[in-house]
Design a protein around this motif. Structure first.
Motif, PDB file in Angstrom:
ATOM      1  N   VAL A  95     -26.237  16.238  61.736  1.00 14.01           N
ATOM      2  CA  VAL A  95     -25.245  16.022  60.680  1.00 14.01           C
ATOM      3  C   VAL A  95     -25.035  14.523  60.445  1.00 14.01           C
ATOM      4  N   ALA A  96     -24.932  13.756  61.530  1.00 13.67           N
ATOM      5  CA  ALA A  96     -24.733  12.309  61.401  1.00 13.67           C
ATOM      6  C   ALA A  96     -25.911  11.660  60.684  1.00 13.67           C
ATOM      7  N   HIS A  97     -27.122  12.045  61.043  1.00 19.75           N
ATOM      8  CA  HIS A  97     -28.303  11.467  60.403  1.00 19.75           C
ATOM      9  C   HIS A  97     -28.410  11.890  58.946  1.00 19.75           C
ATOM     10  N   LEU A  98     -28.047  13.109  58.644  1.00 16.89           N
ATOM     11  CA  LEU A  98     -28.099  13.538  57.246  1.00 16.89           C
ATOM     12  C   LEU A  98     -27.049  12.819  56.402  1.00 16.89           C
ATOM     13  N   LEU A  99     -25.888  12.530  56.983  1.00 17.02           N
ATOM     14  CA  LEU A  99     -24.888  11.743  56.253  1.00 17.02           C
ATOM     15  C   LEU A  99     -25.399  10.336  55.955  1.00 17.02           C
ATOM     16  N   VAL A 100     -26.037   9.710  56.934  1.00 21.66           N
ATOM     17  CA  VAL A 100     -26.594   8.373  56.709  1.00 21.66           C
ATOM     18  C   VAL A 100     -27.741   8.453  55.704  1.00 21.66           C
ATOM     19  N   ALA A 101     -28.538   9.519  55.768  1.00 23.71           N
ATOM     20  CA  ALA A 101     -29.634   9.678  54.805  1.00 23.71           C
ATOM     21  C   ALA A 101     -29.087   9.839  53.391  1.00 23.71           C
ATOM     22  N   LEU A 102     -28.002  10.593  53.244  1.00 21.81           N
ATOM     23  CA  LEU A 102     -27.384  10.721  51.918  1.00 21.81           C
ATOM     24  C   LEU A 102     -26.852   9.379  51.428  1.00 21.81           C
ATOM     25  N   LEU A 103     -26.228   8.631  52.313  1.00 20.65           N
ATOM     26  CA  LEU A 103     -25.712   7.315  51.945  1.00 20.65           C
ATOM     27  C   LEU A 103     -26.842   6.375  51.552  1.00 20.65           C
ATOM     28  N   ALA A 104     -27.879   6.312  52.364  1.00 20.94           N
ATOM     29  CA  ALA A 104     -29.017   5.429  52.070  1.00 20.94           C
ATOM     30  C   ALA A 104     -29.742   5.871  50.800  1.00 20.94           C
ATOM     31  N   GLY A 105     -29.913   7.168  50.628  1.00 15.77           N
ATOM     32  CA  GLY A 105     -30.565   7.676  49.425  1.00 15.77           C
ATOM     33  C   GLY A 105     -29.756   7.383  48.172  1.00 15.77           C
ATOM     34  N   GLY A 106     -28.439   7.535  48.266  1.00 15.45           N
ATOM     35  CA  GLY A 106     -27.579   7.217  47.125  1.00 15.45           C
ATOM     36  C   GLY A 106     -27.631   5.750  46.761  1.00 15.45           C
ATOM     37  N   ILE A 107     -27.603   4.889  47.779  1.00 14.89           N
ATOM     38  CA  ILE A 107     -27.699   3.451  47.523  1.00 14.89           C
ATOM     39  C   ILE A 107     -29.045   3.114  46.905  1.00 14.89           C
ATOM     40  N   LEU A 108     -30.104   3.725  47.424  1.00 11.97           N
ATOM     41  CA  LEU A 108     -31.445   3.460  46.903  1.00 11.97           C
ATOM     42  C   LEU A 108     -31.572   3.909  45.451  1.00 11.97           C
ATOM     43  N   VAL A 109     -31.048   5.072  45.126  1.00 16.34           N
ATOM     44  CA  VAL A 109     -31.103   5.558  43.746  1.00 16.34           C
ATOM     45  C   VAL A 109     -30.289   4.655  42.827  1.00 16.34           C
ATOM     46  N   ALA A 110     -29.106   4.242  43.291  1.00 11.51           N
ATOM     47  CA  ALA A 110     -28.265   3.372  42.462  1.00 11.51           C
ATOM     48  C   ALA A 110     -28.934   2.021  42.218  1.00 11.51           C
ATOM     49  N   GLU A 111     -29.533   1.451  43.255  1.00  8.33           N
ATOM     50  CA  GLU A 111     -30.211   0.162  43.074  1.00  8.33           C
ATOM     51  C   GLU A 111     -31.427   0.290  42.178  1.00  8.33           C
ATOM     52  N   ARG A 112     -32.160   1.368  42.331  1.00  7.05           N
ATOM     53  CA  ARG A 112     -33.335   1.562  41.475  1.00  7.05           C
ATOM     54  C   ARG A 112     -32.921   1.756  40.014  1.00  7.05           C
ATOM     55  N   GLN A 113     -31.848   2.495  39.807  1.00  6.37           N
ATOM     56  CA  GLN A 113     -31.366   2.703  38.442  1.00  6.37           C
ATOM     57  C   GLN A 113     -30.857   1.388  37.846  1.00  6.37           C
ATOM     58  N   GLU A 114     -30.158   0.601  38.646  1.00  4.05           N
ATOM     59  CA  GLU A 114     -29.697  -0.698  38.169  1.00  4.05           C
ATOM     60  C   GLU A 114     -30.883  -1.600  37.839  1.00  4.05           C
ATOM     61  N   TRP A 115     -31.912  -1.547  38.671  1.00  3.08           N
ATOM     62  CA  TRP A 115     -33.125  -2.335  38.431  1.00  3.08           C
ATOM     63  C   TRP A 115     -33.778  -1.916  37.118  1.00  3.08           C
ATOM     64  N   ASP A 116     -33.910  -0.616  36.911  1.00  2.00           N
ATOM     65  CA  ASP A 116     -34.536  -0.127  35.682  1.00  2.00           C
ATOM     66  C   ASP A 116     -33.729  -0.500  34.446  1.00  2.00           C
ATOM     67  N   ASN A 117     -32.419  -0.439  34.548  1.00  2.00           N
ATOM     68  CA  ASN A 117     -31.577  -0.778  33.392  1.00  2.00           C
ATOM     69  C   ASN A 117     -31.604  -2.265  33.083  1.00  2.00           C
ATOM     70  N   SER A 118     -31.683  -3.103  34.101  1.00  2.00           N
ATOM     71  CA  SER A 118     -31.650  -4.542  33.847  1.00  2.00           C
ATOM     72  C   SER A 118     -33.016  -5.116  33.496  1.00  2.00           C
ATOM     73  N   HIS A 119     -34.078  -4.381  33.742  1.00  2.00           N
ATOM     74  CA  HIS A 119     -35.412  -4.906  33.472  1.00  2.00           C
ATOM     75  C   HIS A 119     -36.167  -4.108  32.407  1.00  2.00           C
ATOM     76  N   THR A 120     -35.443  -3.403  31.565  1.00  2.00           N
ATOM     77  CA  THR A 120     -36.117  -2.713  30.474  1.00  2.00           C
ATOM     78  C   THR A 120     -36.421  -3.723  29.380  1.00  2.00           C
ATOM     79  N   ALA A 121     -37.474  -3.473  28.694  1.00  2.00           N
ATOM     80  CA  ALA A 121     -37.846  -4.366  27.596  1.00  2.00           C
ATOM     81  C   ALA A 121     -36.801  -4.234  26.497  1.00  2.00           C
ATOM     82  N   SER A 122     -36.459  -5.348  25.913  1.00  2.00           N
ATOM     83  CA  SER A 122     -35.466  -5.292  24.848  1.00  2.00           C
ATOM     84  C   SER A 122     -36.050  -4.508  23.670  1.00  2.00           C
ATOM     85  N   PRO A 123     -35.243  -3.669  23.092  1.00  2.00           N
ATOM     86  CA  PRO A 123     -35.770  -2.852  22.002  1.00  2.00           C
ATOM     87  C   PRO A 123     -36.161  -3.721  20.812  1.00  2.00           C
ATOM     88  N   THR A 124     -37.308  -3.449  20.294  1.00  2.00           N
ATOM     89  CA  THR A 124     -37.769  -4.181  19.114  1.00  2.00           C
ATOM     90  C   THR A 124     -37.179  -3.526  17.864  1.00  2.00           C
TER      91      THR A 124
END
Length: 132
Positions: A95-124
């Motif tokens: 249970v403890a490891h799965l809680l940390v995995a959920l936390l790490a996975g959530g942080i990873l998804v949030a950072e990846r989404q932030e990365w994708d949003n900040s590095h998208t090509a500006s719409p032409t």
């Protein structure tokens, strides 16, 4: 009659549950250590590197990629430890490891989404738009 010796009892990890005291003694420090690693890596591994970059976008991007890679590796290690704890039937450690995995996975998804949003090509200019 001859007294026959019985075969020695084999102890397999999955044959009996891990005692709750041992389980909690392992689960609590691992939960605290893994959570502290997440916080310290975010502060010192990524935060100070981005601060030291002083606006150099290439260094900030490099620090972000390195941080995401460390998070991915922590996620893999935590999930492997959860499987190992499951084999030993240590439910609180799982249970403890799965809680940390959920936390790490959530942080990873949030950072990846932030990365994708900040590095998208500006719409032409779209051909049918009124602002072209």
């Amino acid at each position: 009659m001859a007294d026959t010796l019985s075969a020695p009892e084999r102890r397999r990890p999955w044959s009996r549950r891990t005692r709750p005291g041992v389980d909690l003694a392992l689960a609590i420090p691992l939960l605290l250590a893994e959570t502290a690693w997440l916080a310290l890596d975010w502060i010192y591994g990524f935060g100070l590197e981005a601060w030291a970059a002083q606006g150099d976008q290439a260094r900030i991007d490099s620090a972000a990629f390195a941080h995401m890679e460390r998070l991915r590796m922590l996620l893999i290690v935590v999930l492997l430890l959860a499987v190992l704890a499951g084999i030993f039937r240590a439910r609180w450690t799982v249970v403890a490891h799965l809680l940390v995995a959920l936390l790490a996975g959530g942080i990873l998804v949030a950072e990846r989404q932030e990365w994708d949003n900040s590095h998208t090509a500006s719409p032409t200019c779209i051909r049918y738009s009124a602002n072209c």
